[in-house]
Design a protein around this motif. Structure first.
Motif, PDB file in Angstrom:
ATOM      1  N   ASP A 129       0.900  -1.348   0.090  1.00  0.00           N
ATOM      2  CA  ASP A 129      -0.096   0.031   0.100  1.00  0.00           C
ATOM      3  C   ASP A 129       0.760   1.213  -0.133  1.00  0.00           C
ATOM      4  OD1 ASP A 129      -2.320  -1.287   0.111  1.00  0.00           O
ATOM      5  OD2 ASP A 129      -2.705  -0.970   2.080  1.00  0.00           O
ATOM      6  N   THR A 130       0.311   2.172  -0.544  1.00  0.00           N
ATOM      7  CA  THR A 130       0.755   3.601  -0.349  1.00  0.00           C
ATOM      8  C   THR A 130      -0.094   4.386   0.349  1.00  0.00           C
ATOM      9  OG1 THR A 130       2.192   3.372  -2.523  1.00  0.00           O
ATOM     10  CG2 THR A 130       1.735   5.795  -1.733  1.00  0.00           C
ATOM     11  N   VAL A 131       0.274   4.822   1.459  1.00  0.00           N
ATOM     12  CA  VAL A 131      -0.498   5.620   2.501  1.00  0.00           C
ATOM     13  C   VAL A 131       0.069   6.972   2.073  1.00  0.00           C
ATOM     14  CG1 VAL A 131      -0.956   6.098   4.823  1.00  0.00           C
ATOM     15  CG2 VAL A 131      -0.563   3.780   4.069  1.00  0.00           C
ATOM     16  N   GLU A 132      -0.701   8.141   1.963  1.00  0.00           N
ATOM     17  CA  GLU A 132      -0.512   9.504   1.609  1.00  0.00           C
ATOM     18  C   GLU A 132      -1.295  10.268   2.256  1.00  0.00           C
ATOM     19  OE1 GLU A 132       0.551  11.713  -2.382  1.00  0.00           O
ATOM     20  OE2 GLU A 132      -0.809  10.167  -2.786  1.00  0.00           O
ATOM     21  N   TRP A 133      -0.714  11.151   2.949  1.00  0.00           N
ATOM     22  CA  TRP A 133      -1.326  12.135   3.460  1.00  0.00           C
ATOM     23  C   TRP A 133      -1.302  13.729   2.625  1.00  0.00           C
ATOM     24  CZ3 TRP A 133      -4.873  12.246   7.425  1.00  0.00           C
ATOM     25  CH2 TRP A 133      -4.729  11.266   8.269  1.00  0.00           C
TER      26      TRP A 133
END
Length: 139
Positions: A129-133
């Motif tokens: 997964d790529t978790v991005e804020w």
């Protein structure tokens, strides 16, 4: 039963009543051996947490949430965040790396390029997964 286990519900209730949770690496509690043994035995996976264009590689265990990954990252790097726990709503991030929500701009969570449908405390992170804020205008 150790004293800290007896006090945990009281501390959580008190913090929820105050309505503010701030995460600081120096406040990280060491899990009891039975918890750390269980976590160590679970499969871990590599993924990425991206904030404002800066990518942080992270390793997550099965069942960990975005907040779990952020706390682990904050305890081992210069990454910081502050947030609040709202009863029945979950954890909301107010600030990341010193950038606070302000002027209609907020930290919005994306998983694999798609805006998260549940909060960071309920969103599990999976291998790859790529978790991005992203700091952007409110919905």
């Amino acid at each position: 039963m150790p004293t800290y286990k007896k006090l945990a519900p009281f501390v959580i209730a008190l913090a929820a009543a105050v309505g503010v949770f701030a995460y600081a690496p120096e406040r990280v509690a060491t899990p009891s051996p039975d918890v750390s043994d269980a976590v160590a035995s679970e499969a871990t996976a590599n993924t990425t947490l991206s904030v404002g264009g800066v990518a942080y590689p992270i390793t997550v265990a099965q069942g960990e949430t975005v907040i779990d990954a952020m706390r682990a990252l904050a305890s081992s790097s210069t990454f910081t965040f502050i947030g609040r726990e709202y009863p029945a709503l979950g954890f909301f991030v107010d600030s990341i790396n010193g950038q606070e929500n302000a002027g209609g701009m907020y930290w919005i969570l994306y998983i694999n390029g798609v805006s998260a449908t549940v909060g960071a405390g309920a969103t599990e992170v999976h291998a790859g997964d790529t978790v991005e804020w992203k700091y952007e205008k409110s919905y």
